[in-house]
Motif scaffolding. Structure first.
Motif, PDB file in Angstrom:
ATOM      1  N   ILE B 142       1.295 -28.304  51.059  1.00  0.00           N
ATOM      2  CA  ILE B 142       1.157 -27.220  52.044  1.00  0.00           C
ATOM      3  C   ILE B 142       0.785 -27.794  53.412  1.00  0.00           C
ATOM      4  O   ILE B 142       1.356 -27.422  54.443  1.00  0.00           O
ATOM      5  CB  ILE B 142       0.110 -26.191  51.554  1.00  0.00           C
ATOM      6  N   GLU B 143      -0.150 -28.745  53.428  1.00  0.00           N
ATOM      7  CA  GLU B 143      -0.568 -29.360  54.708  1.00  0.00           C
ATOM      8  C   GLU B 143       0.618 -30.028  55.399  1.00  0.00           C
ATOM      9  O   GLU B 143       0.805 -29.896  56.604  1.00  0.00           O
ATOM     10  CB  GLU B 143      -1.665 -30.403  54.470  1.00  0.00           C
ATOM     11  N   PRO B 161      -2.729 -15.608  53.217  1.00  0.00           N
ATOM     12  CA  PRO B 161      -3.481 -16.461  54.137  1.00  0.00           C
ATOM     13  C   PRO B 161      -4.947 -16.672  53.739  1.00  0.00           C
ATOM     14  O   PRO B 161      -5.556 -17.638  54.179  1.00  0.00           O
ATOM     15  CB  PRO B 161      -3.388 -15.719  55.464  1.00  0.00           C
ATOM     16  N   ARG B 162      -5.490 -15.805  52.912  1.00  0.00           N
ATOM     17  CA  ARG B 162      -6.936 -15.894  52.686  1.00  0.00           C
ATOM     18  C   ARG B 162      -7.297 -15.039  51.484  1.00  0.00           C
ATOM     19  O   ARG B 162      -6.757 -13.975  51.287  1.00  0.00           O
ATOM     20  CB  ARG B 162      -7.674 -15.317  53.904  1.00  0.00           C
ATOM     21  N   SER B 163      -8.183 -15.527  50.665  1.00  0.00           N
ATOM     22  CA  SER B 163      -8.683 -14.708  49.565  1.00  0.00           C
ATOM     23  C   SER B 163      -9.975 -15.342  49.085  1.00  0.00           C
ATOM     24  O   SER B 163     -10.333 -16.440  49.515  1.00  0.00           O
ATOM     25  CB  SER B 163      -7.674 -14.655  48.430  1.00  0.00           C
ATOM     26  N   ARG B 164     -10.653 -14.664  48.189  1.00  0.00           N
ATOM     27  CA  ARG B 164     -11.861 -15.250  47.615  1.00  0.00           C
ATOM     28  C   ARG B 164     -11.486 -16.558  46.944  1.00  0.00           C
ATOM     29  O   ARG B 164     -10.481 -16.635  46.236  1.00  0.00           O
ATOM     30  CB  ARG B 164     -12.495 -14.290  46.606  1.00  0.00           C
ATOM     31  N   GLY B 165     -12.241 -17.570  47.179  1.00  0.00           N
ATOM     32  CA  GLY B 165     -11.952 -18.871  46.578  1.00  0.00           C
ATOM     33  C   GLY B 165     -11.206 -19.798  47.528  1.00  0.00           C
ATOM     34  O   GLY B 165     -11.141 -20.991  47.301  1.00  0.00           O
ATOM     35  N   ARG B 166     -10.553 -19.209  48.552  1.00  0.00           N
ATOM     36  CA  ARG B 166      -9.943 -20.097  49.547  1.00  0.00           C
ATOM     37  C   ARG B 166     -10.081 -19.524  50.955  1.00  0.00           C
ATOM     38  O   ARG B 166      -9.111 -19.419  51.707  1.00  0.00           O
ATOM     39  CB  ARG B 166      -8.498 -20.444  49.203  1.00  0.00           C
ATOM     40  N   GLY B 168     -11.310 -20.980  53.488  1.00  0.00           N
ATOM     41  CA  GLY B 168     -11.137 -21.952  54.562  1.00  0.00           C
ATOM     42  C   GLY B 168      -9.699 -22.374  54.840  1.00  0.00           C
ATOM     43  O   GLY B 168      -9.453 -23.086  55.808  1.00  0.00           O
ATOM     44  N   HIS B 169      -8.750 -21.930  54.016  1.00  0.00           N
ATOM     45  CA  HIS B 169      -7.384 -22.457  54.153  1.00  0.00           C
ATOM     46  C   HIS B 169      -6.726 -22.121  55.486  1.00  0.00           C
ATOM     47  O   HIS B 169      -6.045 -22.955  56.065  1.00  0.00           O
ATOM     48  CB  HIS B 169      -6.504 -21.935  53.010  1.00  0.00           C
ATOM     49  N   LEU B 170      -6.905 -20.899  55.945  1.00  0.00           N
ATOM     50  CA  LEU B 170      -6.245 -20.510  57.195  1.00  0.00           C
ATOM     51  C   LEU B 170      -6.854 -21.274  58.374  1.00  0.00           C
ATOM     52  O   LEU B 170      -6.133 -21.746  59.262  1.00  0.00           O
ATOM     53  CB  LEU B 170      -6.348 -18.997  57.413  1.00  0.00           C
ATOM     54  N   ARG B 171      -8.176 -21.428  58.362  1.00  0.00           N
ATOM     55  CA  ARG B 171      -8.843 -22.189  59.424  1.00  0.00           C
ATOM     56  C   ARG B 171      -8.312 -23.638  59.440  1.00  0.00           C
ATOM     57  O   ARG B 171      -8.020 -24.200  60.487  1.00  0.00           O
ATOM     58  CB  ARG B 171     -10.359 -22.172  59.199  1.00  0.00           C
ATOM     59  N   ARG B 172      -8.159 -24.202  58.270  1.00  0.00           N
ATOM     60  CA  ARG B 172      -7.615 -25.564  58.161  1.00  0.00           C
ATOM     61  C   ARG B 172      -6.170 -25.606  58.685  1.00  0.00           C
ATOM     62  O   ARG B 172      -5.796 -26.537  59.402  1.00  0.00           O
ATOM     63  CB  ARG B 172      -7.672 -26.021  56.694  1.00  0.00           C
ATOM     64  N   LEU B 205      -4.031 -18.986  69.367  1.00  0.00           N
ATOM     65  CA  LEU B 205      -4.465 -20.050  68.461  1.00  0.00           C
ATOM     66  C   LEU B 205      -5.955 -20.346  68.659  1.00  0.00           C
ATOM     67  O   LEU B 205      -6.709 -20.471  67.680  1.00  0.00           O
ATOM     68  CB  LEU B 205      -3.632 -21.311  68.746  1.00  0.00           C
ATOM     69  N   GLU B 206      -6.411 -20.415  69.926  1.00  0.00           N
ATOM     70  CA  GLU B 206      -7.804 -20.804  70.172  1.00  0.00           C
ATOM     71  C   GLU B 206      -8.782 -19.654  69.958  1.00  0.00           C
ATOM     72  O   GLU B 206      -9.957 -19.893  69.688  1.00  0.00           O
ATOM     73  CB  GLU B 206      -7.969 -21.370  71.597  1.00  0.00           C
ATOM     74  N   ALA B 207      -8.339 -18.416  70.070  1.00  0.00           N
ATOM     75  CA  ALA B 207      -9.262 -17.272  69.972  1.00  0.00           C
ATOM     76  C   ALA B 207      -9.197 -16.578  68.615  1.00  0.00           C
ATOM     77  O   ALA B 207      -9.782 -15.515  68.420  1.00  0.00           O
ATOM     78  CB  ALA B 207      -8.934 -16.267  71.083  1.00  0.00           C
ATOM     79  N   MET B 208      -8.509 -17.173  67.676  1.00  0.00           N
ATOM     80  CA  MET B 208      -8.287 -16.558  66.357  1.00  0.00           C
ATOM     81  C   MET B 208      -9.596 -16.139  65.683  1.00  0.00           C
ATOM     82  O   MET B 208     -10.544 -16.907  65.633  1.00  0.00           O
ATOM     83  CB  MET B 208      -7.562 -17.579  65.468  1.00  0.00           C
TER      84      MET B 208
END
Lengths: 241, 241
Positions: B142-143, B161-166, B168-172, B205-208
């Motif tokens: 994915i990366e 994009p996001r759920s319990r358990g992940r 941090g993925h969208l931020r990454r 991107l910067e203000a997300m």
């Protein structure tokens, strides 16, 4: 009011209710003649403003002028109006040329989705759309996208794969993918997806027949897990079966 | 007969005629409970086999068994069944487990297209779909796709994009795009696209604000030409306006 409508691949059965309703509500229909022909059963005796290919700007300005004069206008694109269609150009014109028109974009089924269902399930994992038309995009930008998508093992859907004046683009795209994708990678070819004359073929990267492809064709190239079985192209998502 | 049906985002107005007809013809409906609820007006008093999240294999096998026993079955997915939906798993099961079932995949409107129309016209140029769920895909794959897509200036649609358990993925993903996309690149966020509770936001991107995003959200990141004007996100295709 201007509705910018994606009518889907062409057949009324793949159109959404929302698209159908907007066409029925419109006073006037504007679109490239192939598309207005596809929906003639819905249009009835409403006035239709047809324009030819490559007259996008003219077509959008005609639609905006009618809407600004109080008409309810349906501007129709095949597939989705927001994917290589008319929605972007309309919104650009509204913001840059001071039209006073309410615009509503009505989404439609784009060719990749219709073609995917014909082929089996090739789009089950991450995929991208790349248009091979360099009328509006510099060719080096397109080449970079093809290489990046192949290197990162995306499934790739090629829009506008071939036409007079750029016979060689698709062949060049296949050359660019060759260092990253195996020669046996499945390739699906769908001509006129979702229309009566629909045809499709399954082949591989190395056995590709470029002569099968024209402008009304979508080409889907698999990722490293894609396989063909029983005449269907499938990209597994990763379930243990 | 097993119809694997994409019902679109959820509202009946964004379903195709073909999908509606197949549901009406079916003897029995199978699907994750949120989706069967969305189409209850079409289902009437037909039997409905609901299963919970993460029970995909169980759901598909239930549908195949009913179809093999002579029922006309509608297996429903939201969006398009062939895009992170059930079509691939069904076709894999048929080819690997010797089911004798006719399968027809009926395409539907995927979330990116519905979200695109809400935001304006962000998908007018080459774009890709990337799922941030690493339940079935190794995270390094994915990366690599995120970096490749950002480097080649694709518009990027993030699914799951996001759920319990992940969390941090969208931020990454945003960190990975930062070397390639300008901090001011427009970002569109659409929650529950095409449903009654639909909400959307435009940012950069910067203000997300990652807290706006959950599993029912689609995130669209623009390319270097994407702009926002009058509350609409537009990716120009390259016409001289």
């Amino acid at each position: 009011m201007l509705y910018v409508i994606g009518i889907g691949p062409g057949g009324l059965d793949m159109m959404t209710y929302q698209a159908r309703e907007a066409i029925e509500q419109a006073d006037v229909i504007v679109g490239y003649k192939t598309y207005t022909h596809l929906i003639k059963a819905l249009v009835g005796d409403k006035p239709v403003i047809k324009t030819g290919m490559c007259k996008e700007l003219e077509r959008c300005q005609a639609a905006l002028e009618l809407a600004q004069n109080g008409k309810t206008v349906a501007l129709v694109s095949s597939g989705d109006a927001g994917i290589y269609g008319m929605a972007g150009l309309i919104l650009e014109l509204v913001s840059k040329q001071d039209w006073y028109v309410d615009v509503k974009v009505i989404p439609g089924m784009t060719a990749s989705i219709a073609a995917g269902a014909v082929l089996g399930a090739p789009l089950m994992h991450d995929f991208c759309h790349i248009s091979l038309s360099d009328l509006l995009t510099p060719w080096p930008v397109i080449e970079k996208r093809i290489q990046a998508a192949a290197d990162a093992d995306f499934v790739i859907c090629f829009y506008n794969p071939r036409s007079r004046g750029r016979e060689g683009h698709l062949r060049r795209a296949f050359e660019l993918m060759a260092p990253y994708k195996a020669p046996t990678t499945p390739v699906g070819i769908v001509k006129e997806a979702g229309r009566r004359k629909q045809q499709h073929w399954l082949t591989t990267l190395e056995a590709m027949d470029f002569e099968l492809v024209d402008m009304r064709t979508l080409v889907v190239v698999g990722n490293q897990s894609t396989y063909v079985d029983n005449g269907l192209m499938v990209t597994p998502r990763g379930y243990q079966v």
